[in-house]
Design a protein around this motif. Structure first.
Motif, PDB file in Angstrom:
ATOM      1  N   ARG A  20       0.693  -1.327   0.037  1.00 43.55           N
ATOM      2  CA  ARG A  20       0.145   0.078   0.005  1.00 43.55           C
ATOM      3  C   ARG A  20       0.909   1.237  -0.012  1.00 43.55           C
ATOM      4  N   ALA A  21       2.060   0.954   0.667  1.00 38.67           N
ATOM      5  CA  ALA A  21       2.939   2.478   0.798  1.00 38.67           C
ATOM      6  C   ALA A  21       3.659   2.670  -0.641  1.00 38.67           C
ATOM      7  N   ASN A  22       3.710   1.528  -1.497  1.00 33.60           N
ATOM      8  CA  ASN A  22       4.695   1.592  -2.492  1.00 33.60           C
ATOM      9  C   ASN A  22       3.906   1.050  -3.694  1.00 33.60           C
ATOM     10  N   PRO A  23       2.882   1.912  -4.012  1.00 35.05           N
ATOM     11  CA  PRO A  23       2.056   1.601  -5.303  1.00 35.05           C
ATOM     12  C   PRO A  23       2.736   1.279  -6.659  1.00 35.05           C
ATOM     13  N   ASP A  24       3.800   1.797  -6.698  1.00 31.46           N
ATOM     14  CA  ASP A  24       4.648   1.700  -8.003  1.00 31.46           C
ATOM     15  C   ASP A  24       5.701   0.493  -8.129  1.00 31.46           C
ATOM     16  N   ARG A  25       5.465  -0.320  -7.098  1.00 27.66           N
ATOM     17  CA  ARG A  25       6.383  -1.446  -6.828  1.00 27.66           C
ATOM     18  C   ARG A  25       5.433  -2.655  -6.846  1.00 27.66           C
ATOM     19  N   GLN A  26       5.885  -3.708  -7.351  1.00 27.07           N
ATOM     20  CA  GLN A  26       5.465  -5.090  -6.918  1.00 27.07           C
ATOM     21  C   GLN A  26       5.723  -5.679  -5.855  1.00 27.07           C
ATOM     22  N   VAL A  27       4.993  -5.941  -4.834  1.00 27.35           N
ATOM     23  CA  VAL A  27       5.345  -6.840  -3.512  1.00 27.35           C
ATOM     24  C   VAL A  27       4.950  -8.162  -3.744  1.00 27.35           C
ATOM     25  N   VAL A  28       5.877  -8.980  -2.965  1.00 29.44           N
ATOM     26  CA  VAL A  28       5.628 -10.484  -3.130  1.00 29.44           C
ATOM     27  C   VAL A  28       6.076 -10.907  -1.689  1.00 29.44           C
ATOM     28  N   PHE A  29       5.401 -11.575  -1.105  1.00 24.94           N
ATOM     29  CA  PHE A  29       5.407 -12.346   0.220  1.00 24.94           C
ATOM     30  C   PHE A  29       5.692 -13.889  -0.048  1.00 24.94           C
ATOM     31  N   PHE A  30       6.708 -14.564   0.522  1.00 20.35           N
ATOM     32  CA  PHE A  30       7.137 -15.791   0.284  1.00 20.35           C
ATOM     33  C   PHE A  30       6.276 -16.622   1.536  1.00 20.35           C
ATOM     34  N   GLY A  31       5.311 -17.389   0.973  1.00 24.86           N
ATOM     35  CA  GLY A  31       4.362 -17.979   1.818  1.00 24.86           C
ATOM     36  C   GLY A  31       4.643 -19.301   1.757  1.00 24.86           C
ATOM     37  N   ILE A  32       5.515 -19.826   2.738  1.00 27.16           N
ATOM     38  CA  ILE A  32       5.542 -21.290   2.943  1.00 27.16           C
ATOM     39  C   ILE A  32       5.080 -21.723   4.153  1.00 27.16           C
ATOM     40  N   GLY A  33       5.233 -23.257   4.610  1.00 32.94           N
ATOM     41  CA  GLY A  33       4.888 -23.549   5.853  1.00 32.94           C
ATOM     42  C   GLY A  33       3.589 -24.626   5.828  1.00 32.94           C
ATOM     43  N   PHE A  34       3.519 -25.121   6.711  1.00 32.10           N
ATOM     44  CA  PHE A  34       2.301 -26.210   7.115  1.00 32.10           C
ATOM     45  C   PHE A  34       0.924 -25.554   7.255  1.00 32.10           C
ATOM     46  N   GLU A  35       0.068 -26.135   7.575  1.00 36.45           N
ATOM     47  CA  GLU A  35      -1.121 -25.708   8.041  1.00 36.45           C
ATOM     48  C   GLU A  35      -1.097 -24.455   9.066  1.00 36.45           C
ATOM     49  N   THR A  36       0.014 -24.442  10.015  1.00 31.60           N
ATOM     50  CA  THR A  36       0.054 -23.471  11.006  1.00 31.60           C
ATOM     51  C   THR A  36       0.183 -22.071  10.412  1.00 31.60           C
ATOM     52  N   THR A  37       0.756 -21.903   9.517  1.00 31.87           N
ATOM     53  CA  THR A  37       0.940 -20.206   8.728  1.00 31.87           C
ATOM     54  C   THR A  37       0.028 -19.920   7.626  1.00 31.87           C
ATOM     55  N   ALA A  38      -0.461 -21.111   7.255  1.00 32.32           N
ATOM     56  CA  ALA A  38      -1.314 -20.755   6.225  1.00 32.32           C
ATOM     57  C   ALA A  38      -2.644 -19.991   6.347  1.00 32.32           C
ATOM     58  N   PRO A  39      -3.365 -19.873   7.610  1.00 36.14           N
ATOM     59  CA  PRO A  39      -4.435 -18.910   7.600  1.00 36.14           C
ATOM     60  C   PRO A  39      -3.918 -17.395   7.432  1.00 36.14           C
ATOM     61  N   ALA A  40      -2.869 -17.043   8.257  1.00 31.73           N
ATOM     62  CA  ALA A  40      -2.295 -15.706   7.911  1.00 31.73           C
ATOM     63  C   ALA A  40      -2.104 -15.184   6.524  1.00 31.73           C
ATOM     64  N   ASN A  41      -1.474 -16.415   5.818  1.00 34.10           N
ATOM     65  CA  ASN A  41      -1.135 -16.088   4.384  1.00 34.10           C
ATOM     66  C   ASN A  41      -2.548 -15.915   3.626  1.00 34.10           C
ATOM     67  N   ALA A  42      -3.421 -16.852   3.872  1.00 36.84           N
ATOM     68  CA  ALA A  42      -4.760 -16.513   3.228  1.00 36.84           C
ATOM     69  C   ALA A  42      -5.483 -15.408   3.420  1.00 36.84           C
ATOM     70  N   MET A  43      -5.399 -15.023   4.886  1.00 36.85           N
ATOM     71  CA  MET A  43      -6.200 -13.631   5.316  1.00 36.85           C
ATOM     72  C   MET A  43      -5.514 -12.677   4.426  1.00 36.85           C
ATOM     73  N   THR A  44      -4.078 -12.467   4.149  1.00 39.29           N
ATOM     74  CA  THR A  44      -3.436 -11.561   3.541  1.00 39.29           C
ATOM     75  C   THR A  44      -3.861 -11.379   2.033  1.00 39.29           C
ATOM     76  N   VAL A  45      -4.062 -12.512   1.462  1.00 34.88           N
ATOM     77  CA  VAL A  45      -4.349 -12.552   0.093  1.00 34.88           C
ATOM     78  C   VAL A  45      -5.843 -11.884   0.097  1.00 34.88           C
ATOM     79  N   TYR A  46      -6.757 -12.403   1.081  1.00 31.55           N
ATOM     80  CA  TYR A  46      -8.262 -11.995   1.010  1.00 31.55           C
ATOM     81  C   TYR A  46      -8.310 -10.694   1.390  1.00 31.55           C
ATOM     82  N   GLN A  47      -7.524 -10.106   1.862  1.00 31.96           N
ATOM     83  CA  GLN A  47      -7.742  -8.631   2.289  1.00 31.96           C
ATOM     84  C   GLN A  47      -6.889  -7.910   1.174  1.00 31.96           C
ATOM     85  N   ALA A  48      -6.145  -8.113   0.348  1.00 28.53           N
ATOM     86  CA  ALA A  48      -5.297  -7.534  -0.854  1.00 28.53           C
ATOM     87  C   ALA A  48      -6.514  -7.537  -1.812  1.00 28.53           C
TER      88      ALA A  48
END
Length: 366
Positions: free
Chosen positions: A126-154
């Motif tokens: 949001r602070a850098n609209p002229d850049r592409q921002v990528v998050f490296f989403g790895i992990g088991f079921e434990t970290t997946a909900p936060a990554n899913a929420m981020t895509v949902y919010q995007a």
């Protein structure tokens, strides 16, 4: 401190060890699924306190360790692009790709940033609209909900310059793959408490029945693990193969319904490659059709990157429980945390890292 002192009480630990010794009459091989449990076992010397008849096998439960080399190379390719701000948790920065790691990309001018939540990456987008921002989403079921929420919010906020490089894997299919391997020596599992806190325990009883194995859900403190081992040995000695929840303070049978609903919305189940193991059917997630536009692999057209694993590093055998880390000839010589050949040496949950950190150059029993 509550839940640290209480679950590290040496008198209670010795009592549990005595109970395990009293019930164990045969040789049993038990795999702890989670890398966090592996580190706790090695750090506290739990495996050395157990009777000689009980062998702990270290499973593929380190999310960094099982991330395939080609996914690391895809991350490096994306992070090297001048228009990209590449965000990751810190434990991925020193994981070696084919020729370099994310630290090297950063030193060469790439904009690589350590974040503490995927939502931090969304804030950067949001602070850098002229850049592409990528998050490296790895992990088991434990970290997946936060990554899913981020895509949902995007998607909800209309943030189009954010995407997710996905490499999520699932525990139950990995248990099936281990049990169906012709080299399998595992007779029971300690399941990861944090995974079950998200997903619940419904997927495990069918595995117990299909493979005739006990599965005990447990935590990460010494007494948690010892109680899990005790329950597992009791089942093995009595010929039972059931699911038991030895971590009720954190795990409910239904898991976290809100997190599971978010995962069902954002992700689809897919086949996934596991580093050192190979492709396991239906063992991972990818972004569902409704969120496919946020897939970094497609956005940056890196799907055709394919690599081959090092022939020197035996981390695949470590991840499958076929060897202990010190049995690899490169361990502690060619391969160290400062110069790792594989992810199992550099990850904070890797078995090789645990053996090196706690100077476990050979395995002995008390």
């Amino acid at each position: 401190m509550k839940y640290l002192d209480e679950f590290s009480n040496p008198e209670l630990a010795l009592r549990l060890i005595d109970q395990i010794k009293a019930v164990a009459t045969r040789r049993w091989s038990i795999m702890e699924v989670c890398g966090g449990q592996t580190h706790s076992i090695i750090r506290h010397g739990i495996d050395q306190l157990l009777p000689d008849t009980i062998e702990m096998i270290h499973g593929p439960g380190c999310p960094v360790c099982v991330t395939p080399l080609e996914v690391i190379d895809k991350a490096l390719e994306i992070a090297s692009r001048p228009e990209v701000i590449f965000c990751s948790f810190g434990d991925m920065l020193r994981v070696p790709g084919s020729e370099k790691d994310l630290f090297r990309v950063k030193s060469e001018g790439g904009d690589v940033r350590v974040v503490y939540s995927p939502l931090d990456a969304l804030t950067i987008a949001r602070a850098n609209p002229d850049r592409q921002v990528v998050f490296f989403g790895i992990g088991f079921e434990t970290t997946a909900p936060a990554n899913a929420m981020t895509v949902y919010q995007a998607k909800r906020l209309g943030i189009e310059n954010f995407s997710l490089l996905v490499s999520h894997v699932l525990v139950p299919p990995a248990i099936s793959a281990i049990m169906e391997s012709p080299t399998c020596r595992v007779q029971a599992f300690l399941a990861a408490g944090h995974v079950c806190a998200v997903m619940g325990t419904d997927e495990y009883p069918p595995l117990c029945d299909k493979y005739g194995i006990p599965i005990v859900v447990t935590g990460f403190e010494p007494l948690d693990i010892l109680e899990g081992i005790r329950r597992t040995v009791v089942q093995l000695e009595s010929g039972r193969h059931e699911l038991e929840n030895a971590y009720p303070r954190a795990v409910q049978d239904v898991g976290n319904p809100a997190a599971k609903a978010m995962l069902l919305d954002v992700f689809d189940v897919t086949d996934r490659a596991w580093r050192g193991i190979g492709v396991i059917p239906s063992s991972g997630w990818r972004l569902s059709h409704a969120y496919r536009e946020y897939d970094a692999e497609q956005r940056f057209a890196v799907g055709d990157i394919h690599t081959e694993e090092s022939t020197v590093c035996r981390s695949g055998e470590v991840l499958q429980g076929l060897i202990k880390p010190h049995e690899c000839s490169a361990f502690g010589t060619l391969c160290t945390p400062r110069n790792p050949l594989g992810a199992t040496m550099v990850s904070s949950e890797g078995a090789c890292a645990a053996y090196y950190l706690y100077r476990r150059l050979e395995v002995t029993h008390a």
